[in-house]
Scaffold this active site. Structure first.
Site, PDB file in Angstrom:
ATOM      1  N   LYS A  91      -0.942   1.205  -8.813  1.00 21.66           N
ATOM      2  CA  LYS A  91      -0.664   2.271  -7.854  1.00 21.66           C
ATOM      3  C   LYS A  91      -0.078   3.446  -8.622  1.00 21.66           C
ATOM      4  O   LYS A  91       0.431   3.284  -9.742  1.00 21.66           O
ATOM      5  CB  LYS A  91       0.337   1.801  -6.793  1.00 21.66           C
ATOM      6  CG  LYS A  91       0.253   2.560  -5.479  1.00 21.66           C
ATOM      7  CD  LYS A  91      -0.896   2.085  -4.614  1.00 21.66           C
ATOM      8  CE  LYS A  91      -0.876   2.749  -3.241  1.00 21.66           C
ATOM      9  NZ  LYS A  91      -1.936   2.251  -2.365  1.00 21.66           N
ATOM     10  N   ASP A 126      -4.493   8.315  -1.190  1.00 21.44           N
ATOM     11  CA  ASP A 126      -3.458   7.577  -0.476  1.00 21.44           C
ATOM     12  C   ASP A 126      -2.687   8.628   0.320  1.00 21.44           C
ATOM     13  O   ASP A 126      -3.138   9.771   0.458  1.00 21.44           O
ATOM     14  CB  ASP A 126      -2.552   6.820  -1.455  1.00 21.44           C
ATOM     15  CG  ASP A 126      -1.762   5.705  -0.772  1.00 21.44           C
ATOM     16  OD1 ASP A 126      -0.691   6.016  -0.216  1.00 21.44           O
ATOM     17  OD2 ASP A 126      -2.203   4.551  -0.793  1.00 21.44           O
ATOM     18  N   THR A 161     -11.869  -0.113   7.213  1.00 20.93           N
ATOM     19  CA  THR A 161     -10.482  -0.521   7.476  1.00 20.93           C
ATOM     20  C   THR A 161     -10.285  -0.862   8.949  1.00 20.93           C
ATOM     21  O   THR A 161      -9.675  -1.880   9.291  1.00 20.93           O
ATOM     22  CB  THR A 161      -9.495   0.581   7.057  1.00 20.93           C
ATOM     23  OG1 THR A 161      -9.716   0.934   5.695  1.00 20.93           O
ATOM     24  CG2 THR A 161      -8.058   0.109   7.217  1.00 20.93           C
ATOM     25  N   VAL A 195      -7.528   5.526  11.101  1.00 23.87           N
ATOM     26  CA  VAL A 195      -7.748   4.091  11.243  1.00 23.87           C
ATOM     27  C   VAL A 195      -7.370   3.618  12.639  1.00 23.87           C
ATOM     28  O   VAL A 195      -8.136   2.917  13.305  1.00 23.87           O
ATOM     29  CB  VAL A 195      -6.957   3.306  10.178  1.00 23.87           C
ATOM     30  CG1 VAL A 195      -7.044   1.804  10.436  1.00 23.87           C
ATOM     31  CG2 VAL A 195      -7.475   3.628   8.781  1.00 23.87           C
ATOM     32  N   ALA A 254       0.806   2.798  11.726  1.00 22.79           N
ATOM     33  CA  ALA A 254       1.497   4.017  11.301  1.00 22.79           C
ATOM     34  C   ALA A 254       2.305   3.727  10.035  1.00 22.79           C
ATOM     35  O   ALA A 254       1.757   3.308   9.028  1.00 22.79           O
ATOM     36  CB  ALA A 254       2.374   4.541  12.436  1.00 22.79           C
TER      37      ALA A 254
END
Length: 381
Positions: A91, A126, A161, A195, A254
């Protein structure tokens, strides 16, 4: 200076090495000309080169950014293992305000740092970053995944997703009620972003009723309108009220850290399956949920549809192949629920054990990834 016996002087602190002891490599990236300040964390490359998104946030300190990237990169190791991908966990975080500090030059400089790792780390979007940012980074390195379709990428990752959420819920329904029929069931959805909104649409098409909350009234209005088109029912609630709704399954999409002592006490649901990262305030809350009789689907399996698409992109984008691979999430969740029940452990413990077993099995043959030890697929050039 080193002493005669080549030992470092005692004044040098090894606190940083204590913090990163589970990780293989940390790269701090600093480019004063563009304002780039970033940390790349490679957690584990047993399964292949590290894969993980890059988020951009105005972290208050280096320590806060480091803590975040270490936690997230470890999570990616488990996510890739659970999804049976030929990638390890990594990451990256960029320290800065994405609304004010972001420039094309910054991401080109970032791309050069990524390229210096010589294939050990692949990254994409991201929180705080978008596809176009990595179009700029891609000019400096081939180690970018999740590009727009017009640049040879797979495009929007919210589609697989959201499907992964549906498959996870169907697996949970099978475990709870012995069937996958969601008609008439009630779901509490927290967050209607890309999503969450798509997941809500899937549930409405399945005949479910929804309680929803989002910081955007416009998102709630759009979903309410969509529900009328699908003959479904949507009830909007305010913020914290979502935890106390009389729903069957809670779907957090969230922010993370929302399952804690206070919120779990309010829950009336039978299960939890959502896309938000790091939903548990800490792993101990998995036991709190278990003791309360609430099934919890580990988030890094539920939301793995996105990383499945990003990883698959390196074979050459194929939407049908991605959707077929995403269906495996259903069986992964069932396996976790079954293992947890069989061994009387939490679902988090069960998921971790499954992933650790896969890592151990592969570690016997391929203990460390290097540019000279390519995975079976051909890295995109």
């Amino acid at each position: 200076m080193p002493t005669d016996n080549n030992e470092l002087p005692s004044s040098i602190s090894f606190d940083l090495f204590t913090k990163i002891q589970e990780h293989e490599q940390i790269l701090c990236c600093n480019d004063p000309d563009t304002g780039l300040k970033a940390i790349i964390a490679i957690h584990n490359t047993t399964l292949g080169p590290a894969l993980g998104g890059t988020r951009m946030r105005p972290y208050k300190s280096f320590d806060e950014a480091l803590k975040d990237v270490l936690r997230l990169s470890k999570g990616m190791t488990y996510k890739c293992a659970a999804a049976d991908l030929d990638f390890g966990g990594g990451k990256a975080v960029i320290i800065g305000d994405p609304n004010k500090d972001k420039t094309p030059e910054m991401f080109r400089a970032y791309g050069q740092f990524i390229d210096s790792l010589n294939g050990r780390f692949y990254t994409g979007t991201d929180m705080g970053t978008v596809l176009d940012d990595f179009v700029h980074a891609h000019k400096e390195t081939n180690c970018i995944a999740g590009l727009p379709e017009e640049y040879g990428g797979g495009g929007e990752t919210s589609i697989p997703t959201a499907l992964g959420i549906l498959y996870s819920i169907q697996a949970m329904a099978n475990s709870l009620w012995g069937h996958e029929n969601l008609s008439g069931k009630k779901f509490a959805i927290q967050g209607l972003g890309k999503v969450g909104f798509k997941a809500a649409e899937h549930l409405l098409k399945e005949g479910a009723d929804l309680y929803v909350t989002d910081i955007s009234d416009e998102a709630v209005s759009r979903l309410t309108k969509r529900a009328k088109e699908l003959d479904g029912q949507v009830i909007a609630v305010k913020g914290e009220e979502i935890y106390g709704t009389d729903a069957d399954i809670f779907v957090p999409c969230a922010i993370g850290g929302i399952l804690n002592d206070e919120t779990i006490e309010q829950l009336k649901v039978k299960g939890i399956a959502g896309a938000a990262n790091n939903q548990l305030a800490n792993d101990d809350h998995a036991l709190v949920l278990k003791n309360k009789g609430i099934l919890y689907a580990p988030d890094y399996i539920v939301n793995s549809g996105g990383v499945i698409q990003v990883a698959d992109e390196l074979y050459g984008p194929d939407k049908n192949r991605v959707l077929n691979k995403t269906k495996a999430i259903y069986h992964s969740i069932l396996e976790v629920l079954c293992q947890a029940e069989t061994h009387d452990i939490t679902t988090v413990e069960a998921a971790h054990q499954i992933c650790e077993n896969r890592l151990k099995a592969r570690n016997k043959r391929n203990s460390f990834f290097s540019p000279n030890k390519r995975p079976k697929w051909q890295i995109r050039q």
